[in-house]
Design an enzyme around this catalytic site. Sequence first.
Site, PDB file in Angstrom:
ATOM      1  N   LEU A 160       0.810  -1.212   0.000  1.00 23.76           N
ATOM      2  CA  LEU A 160       0.000   0.000   0.000  1.00 23.76           C
ATOM      3  C   LEU A 160       0.848   1.268   0.000  1.00 23.76           C
ATOM      4  O   LEU A 160       0.439   2.296  -0.533  1.00 23.76           O
ATOM      5  CB  LEU A 160      -0.922   0.023   1.227  1.00 23.76           C
ATOM      6  N   GLY A 161       2.011   1.199   0.611  1.00 25.37           N
ATOM      7  CA  GLY A 161       2.858   2.388   0.688  1.00 25.37           C
ATOM      8  C   GLY A 161       4.057   2.132   1.567  1.00 25.37           C
ATOM      9  O   GLY A 161       4.237   1.051   2.142  1.00 25.37           O
ATOM     10  N   GLY A 202       8.459   6.501   6.815  1.00 22.72           N
ATOM     11  CA  GLY A 202       9.557   6.460   7.773  1.00 22.72           C
ATOM     12  C   GLY A 202       9.507   5.239   8.675  1.00 22.72           C
ATOM     13  O   GLY A 202      10.534   4.758   9.142  1.00 22.72           O
ATOM     14  N   ASP A 210       2.575  15.223  15.198  1.00 22.61           N
ATOM     15  CA  ASP A 210       2.955  15.024  13.795  1.00 22.61           C
ATOM     16  C   ASP A 210       1.719  15.077  12.900  1.00 22.61           C
ATOM     17  O   ASP A 210       1.530  14.231  12.036  1.00 22.61           O
ATOM     18  CB  ASP A 210       3.684  13.695  13.627  1.00 22.61           C
TER      19      ASP A 210
END
Length: 447
Positions: free
Chosen positions: A115-116, A119, A239
């Site tokens: 999917l991706g 980090g 974040d």
Amino acid sequence: MHALHWTKGKDRGSERRMPRPWRPVLASATKCCSSEDAVVAGDGLTRCRPARSEFSRRLASFRRLSSMTNSPATPRDGKDDEAAGEMGVGPMQLHSFSLNELRSVTHDFSSGYLLGEGGFGTVHKGFVDAGMRPGLEPQPVAVKQLDIAGHQGHREWLAEVIFLGQFRDQHLVKLLGYCCEDEERLLVYEFMPRGSLENHLFKRISATLPWGTRLKVAIGAAKGLAFLHGAKQPVIYRDFKASNILLDSEFTAKLSDFGLAKMGPEGEDTHVTTRVMGTHGYAAPEYVQTGHLTMKSDVYSFGVVLLELLTGRRAMEHVRGRSAHAEQTIKLVEWTRPYLASSRRLRCIMDPKLAGHYSVKGTRAVAHLAVQCTSAQPRDRPSMAAVVEALERLEGLKDMAVSIGLWPTAPVAGRNALSAKFRAEMKGAGTGNGAVLRRRSASAKLP
């Protein structure tokens, strides 16, 4: 740690070193550690060794948390309640998976199910069958695998387990379980079919998000932050950015990636002092300069995302002039400031993909809210509860710019076409003669 890596989105393969534009946080300036905790780096600067905070002390008791998993919503006996109280978390409603089980549901982490990658590591799609765990319904899942050589580690992995195991809200992505086997660290989430907000705003393959959908996403993300800030012991997300806002099939926004989350200040404390971590362009300036983290730091980051929703541009982008070497990095907060005061000037920076199909009153109110959220003084920023209230008042507005003459009737040629007036205003805003904004992210994780 001392070199800054500019990255394109989350593609770590395109990293290249650039000069560090951020002022380092000195131990002497923040007073966040004693002299014996200070570390002298190779560049001669003194930096703080991460302190053993209350959260750090919780890490040693992970085995207790494990005893609270693979259980129904209510604890099996009073011992689990007692352990939860000592840890400062609620009953953990998570499942512990073996590595072999997760290999099976992802077809051995097949590239076809990828999917991706970020980090933390890689994320693969999988499917859990009925009967794999009592109480776990058959469903598609997203399995995130920690890259041992990556930027994050066991601490960030455990933060996800603690925070998402403790909190349940419709605007937080649901963590179903985890795997902690030898050196392997994995997390199993509900599958979010629409992907991230970042993909919808900045990827060429994505269809344009309508204005109403953008507003819905903003409200959902704001509610997620408001929920965290309003907890019995507030949580600072730290974040908040477009890539961490995931969307379900109905475009309901849910916050993900709690690896950098911190417990908020308690009692008479006004802030939490910590290492500066996050993402350039989204991090609040006072946090970058001092290491003092507050809930208003999250509010600043939210304001940056509001600007991204308005403009369709990233928090930080490169600007290339006529000369190949004449490059600079533009912060969206600074670049948009002169355009946010009026509807006609705001039109110049609105996402051209919307083609005028946005509420004039709504965008003006969102722009005003973004200015408040990104104020240089934290005390001038609203609370997230106030932000939610302000955004919800904008739903249902029908005054489209294209229908009241505030958008050119001729179609815009090209995805990033800019009017002559806009080019002139960009020149006056300091982007340089003939400069053109490039669609390349300049955001990167803070060290």
